[in-house]
Design a protein around this motif. Structure first.
Motif, PDB file in Angstrom:
ATOM      1  N   SER A 123       0.843  -1.198   0.000  1.00 55.93           N
ATOM      2  CA  SER A 123       0.000   0.000   0.000  1.00 55.93           C
ATOM      3  C   SER A 123       0.877   1.247   0.000  1.00 55.93           C
ATOM      4  O   SER A 123       2.030   1.224   0.450  1.00 55.93           O
ATOM      5  CB  SER A 123      -0.919  -0.003   1.227  1.00 55.93           C
ATOM      6  OG  SER A 123      -0.162   0.013   2.426  1.00 55.93           O
ATOM      7  N   ARG A 127       1.778   0.252   4.980  1.00 56.42           N
ATOM      8  CA  ARG A 127       1.213  -0.497   6.099  1.00 56.42           C
ATOM      9  C   ARG A 127       0.815  -1.911   5.736  1.00 56.42           C
ATOM     10  O   ARG A 127       0.909  -2.815   6.574  1.00 56.42           O
ATOM     11  CB  ARG A 127      -0.002   0.238   6.659  1.00 56.42           C
ATOM     12  CG  ARG A 127       0.299   1.592   7.291  1.00 56.42           C
ATOM     13  CD  ARG A 127      -0.983   2.334   7.609  1.00 56.42           C
ATOM     14  NE  ARG A 127      -1.848   1.590   8.512  1.00 56.42           N
ATOM     15  CZ  ARG A 127      -3.122   1.913   8.752  1.00 56.42           C
ATOM     16  NH1 ARG A 127      -3.675   2.947   8.134  1.00 56.42           N
ATOM     17  NH2 ARG A 127      -3.833   1.197   9.597  1.00 56.42           N
ATOM     18  N   TRP A 128       0.341  -2.124   4.506  1.00 58.46           N
ATOM     19  CA  TRP A 128      -0.257  -3.399   4.151  1.00 58.46           C
ATOM     20  C   TRP A 128       0.339  -3.950   2.851  1.00 58.46           C
ATOM     21  O   TRP A 128       0.861  -3.207   2.018  1.00 58.46           O
ATOM     22  CB  TRP A 128      -1.766  -3.259   3.992  1.00 58.46           C
ATOM     23  CG  TRP A 128      -2.453  -2.699   5.193  1.00 58.46           C
ATOM     24  CD1 TRP A 128      -2.395  -3.187   6.472  1.00 58.46           C
ATOM     25  CD2 TRP A 128      -3.294  -1.554   5.253  1.00 58.46           C
ATOM     26  NE1 TRP A 128      -3.156  -2.429   7.324  1.00 58.46           N
ATOM     27  CE2 TRP A 128      -3.726  -1.408   6.596  1.00 58.46           C
ATOM     28  CE3 TRP A 128      -3.748  -0.632   4.315  1.00 58.46           C
ATOM     29  CZ2 TRP A 128      -4.566  -0.389   7.011  1.00 58.46           C
ATOM     30  CZ3 TRP A 128      -4.590   0.383   4.713  1.00 58.46           C
ATOM     31  CH2 TRP A 128      -4.992   0.501   6.060  1.00 58.46           C
ATOM     32  N   VAL A 143      -4.797  -9.797   2.067  1.00 58.97           N
ATOM     33  CA  VAL A 143      -4.003  -8.675   2.536  1.00 58.97           C
ATOM     34  C   VAL A 143      -3.437  -9.018   3.902  1.00 58.97           C
ATOM     35  O   VAL A 143      -4.081  -9.709   4.713  1.00 58.97           O
ATOM     36  CB  VAL A 143      -4.841  -7.373   2.596  1.00 58.97           C
ATOM     37  CG1 VAL A 143      -5.958  -7.486   3.627  1.00 58.97           C
ATOM     38  CG2 VAL A 143      -3.957  -6.164   2.858  1.00 58.97           C
ATOM     39  N   ASP A 145      -0.606  -7.242   7.063  1.00 60.81           N
ATOM     40  CA  ASP A 145       0.165  -6.056   7.424  1.00 60.81           C
ATOM     41  C   ASP A 145       1.625  -6.261   7.048  1.00 60.81           C
ATOM     42  O   ASP A 145       2.126  -7.388   7.015  1.00 60.81           O
ATOM     43  CB  ASP A 145       0.025  -5.744   8.914  1.00 60.81           C
ATOM     44  CG  ASP A 145       0.663  -6.778   9.800  1.00 60.81           C
ATOM     45  OD1 ASP A 145       0.070  -7.876   9.946  1.00 60.81           O
ATOM     46  OD2 ASP A 145       1.776  -6.528  10.313  1.00 60.81           O
ATOM     47  N   PRO A 152      -3.560 -12.870   7.918  1.00 59.35           N
ATOM     48  CA  PRO A 152      -4.073 -12.238   6.696  1.00 59.35           C
ATOM     49  C   PRO A 152      -5.600 -12.293   6.608  1.00 59.35           C
ATOM     50  O   PRO A 152      -6.244 -13.157   7.191  1.00 59.35           O
ATOM     51  CB  PRO A 152      -3.421 -13.053   5.575  1.00 59.35           C
ATOM     52  CG  PRO A 152      -2.224 -13.695   6.206  1.00 59.35           C
ATOM     53  CD  PRO A 152      -2.602 -13.950   7.627  1.00 59.35           C
ATOM     54  N   THR A 198     -10.659   1.115   5.860  1.00 59.38           N
ATOM     55  CA  THR A 198      -9.306   1.050   6.425  1.00 59.38           C
ATOM     56  C   THR A 198      -9.279   1.413   7.904  1.00 59.38           C
ATOM     57  O   THR A 198      -8.235   1.787   8.444  1.00 59.38           O
ATOM     58  CB  THR A 198      -8.372   1.987   5.649  1.00 59.38           C
ATOM     59  OG1 THR A 198      -8.867   3.332   5.740  1.00 59.38           O
ATOM     60  CG2 THR A 198      -8.297   1.587   4.180  1.00 59.38           C
ATOM     61  N   LEU A 202      -6.469  -4.291   9.560  1.00 62.74           N
ATOM     62  CA  LEU A 202      -6.346  -4.683   8.162  1.00 62.74           C
ATOM     63  C   LEU A 202      -7.546  -4.152   7.396  1.00 62.74           C
ATOM     64  O   LEU A 202      -8.657  -4.115   7.928  1.00 62.74           O
ATOM     65  CB  LEU A 202      -6.282  -6.205   8.014  1.00 62.74           C
ATOM     66  CG  LEU A 202      -5.019  -6.909   8.495  1.00 62.74           C
ATOM     67  CD1 LEU A 202      -5.184  -8.430   8.367  1.00 62.74           C
ATOM     68  CD2 LEU A 202      -3.800  -6.452   7.695  1.00 62.74           C
TER      69      LEU A 202
END
Length: 452
Positions: A123, A127-128, A143, A145, A152, A198, A202
């Motif tokens: 991202s 962060r992700w 996704v 972190d 996930p 967001t 996550l």
């Protein structure tokens, strides 16, 4: 010193097994977000190594000498990305996503040890990491972190295949390509745009919609513009692969390229790209004006003779080999071209053997195929590879079942090597090829199966 005489086939060869393994493959180039560090994956034998180089440093550095890097979902690809001074890559052995600082230090996994991952996309705020995940033949967009502290989360599931996740610059949207069996990614795919919540540790999908693609339309490489106003992609809805821009505020779609030209490519693998946004905001795209039809006329080396695959001599079970994949090498000094492949023309019993042909005029003409393996005529030889040493010696490696017996409980398989030097012998004569045993026997029945 008087020349030393030895029996035919017993003289030492300048080509060693290690020489066969030094062929270099370059894949997955990626810039760090600061634009100062470039990384790529070098394929060295059976390993993938991330190599990095900074713009202010002429030296390159191996970042992952201990971990082989390679993703296995589909036909592979999507091995690596860089972001904020860190490399995020897929480990070949366990198919987990790892994080490693480009400046140095150990790599650490950020995804759990199950299934397989591909196409990590970080991202914008770092962060992700969104990625494609596959477990027990079920694919999804997931996704995690960037530190790997949380389990996930699946963002999208229910379709058979997913590809090319891409983040919006604000980090609150994600786009990806999805499709279902039996279509291939160049047949019928859809581009999905997701709005993300967001607020938690996550992100989660708040809403999503299809913005392009459909039946008989292929979508390739979604990319948000850096100003956040548009989503670009390649679509072949006109019959040609053109670049489009979807306006995120109005929903209007504008075709950016025109004419009878291709700007995309069949997505055989993850991680493929044909266009990019420059720092100026302009889009750079590669282009073929005639779908490759202006290439020279095809030059046929030889008609391959194949009417059945290699089978286990005891059970009749098909054995996965490189039967439809030829291997080609070039002598950088003489320019001679060499090609090897599996062929059944040499055996009345239909056994596979290794065919060889060469060209001394840049591929315009080729010698009649000869059989170069030394395997018994009724025994399969398969999966050939050809290499040229610095002195011009030509080497060919292959496998066979010659030492297997029906009384054995395993399928004994050996690895062999033949070589010929064009300067001292005619390589179109099978008698001028000498054989050496490289390795084996091993049990072919226990070999990994790629499943594709």
């Amino acid at each position: 010193m008087a020349p030393e005489q030895r029996m035919f086939g017993l003289w030492p060869s300048p080509i060693t097994p290690s020489a066969l393994a030094v062929a270099l493959r370059l894949n997955e180039p990626a810039w760090d977000t600061d634009g100062q560090t470039l990384a790529w994956v070098e394929g060295r034998s059976d390993r993938g190594v991330i190599v990095t180089r900074r713009l202010d440093d002429a030296a390159t550095r191996d970042l992952t000498p201990e971990i082989s890097v390679r993703a296995f979902i589909g036909y592979g690809g999507g091995d690596l990305t860089l972001a904020r001074g860190a490399a995020f890559f897929v480990g070949q052995a366990d198919q987990r996503i790892y994080r490693q600082d480009v400046a140095g230090g150990p790599a650490r996994p950020i995804t759990p040890p199950f299934g397989a991952a591909s196409s990590p996309a970080v991202s914008p705020d770092g962060r992700w990491v969104a990625y494609v995940h596959s477990f027990e033949d079920v694919d999804c967009i997931a996704v995690v972190d960037a530190e790997g502290h949380h389990w996930p989360r699946r963002l999208a599931e229910g379709r058979d295949f997913y590809m090319q996740p891409a983040w919006h610059p604000a980090g609150n949207r994600l786009a990806w390509v999805e499709w279902d069996h039996p279509s291939m990614p160049w047949d019928a795919t859809e581009l999905r745009l997701a709005e993300l919540d967001t607020s938690g540790p996550l992100p989660a999908v708040a809403a999503s919609r299809i913005v392009a693609g459909g039946a008989e339309v292929s979508i390739f490489q979604p990319l948000f513009t850096s100003d956040g106003a548009g989503l670009c992609y390649i679509s072949d809805e006109t019959g040609w692969g053109h670049l489009y821009r979807h306006d995120l505020a109005t929903g209007l779609v504008r075709q950016l390229t025109s004419g009878e030209a291709e700007h995309g490519t069949p997505a055989w693998m993850h991680g493929m790209r044909t266009f990019a946004e420059l720092p100026s905001g302009a889009l750079a795209v590669i282009r073929s004006t005639d779908k490759g039809e202006t290439w020279s006329q095809p030059i046929i080396v030889s008609k391959q003779v194949l009417f059945d695959g290699v089978r286990d001599p005891d059970t009749g079970t098909p054995v996965r080999t490189g039967d439809i994949v030829p291997d080609i090498a070039v002598d950088p000094n003489s320019g001679n071209l060499y090609v090897v492949w599996q062929d059944q023309r040499f055996s009345p019993a239909g056994a596979h053997h290794i065919a060889f042909s060469m060209s001394t005029d840049g591929g315009l003409t080729w010698t009649p195929p000869i059989r170069v393996d030394k395997t018994p005529l009724n025994v399969h030889a398969f999966t050939a590879s050809v290499h040229v040493a610095a002195d011009g010696t030509v080497g060919v490696s292959y496998y066979d079942f010659r030492r297997h017996t029906s009384a054995s409980s395993i399928l004994e398989t050996d690895y062999w090597f033949v070589h010929c030097h064009p300067g001292t012998g005619d390589c179109t004569n099978p008698e001028n090829w000498a054989e050496t045993h490289i390795a084996g026997p091993f049990d072919m029945r226990g070999a990994p199966f790629a499943g594709g």
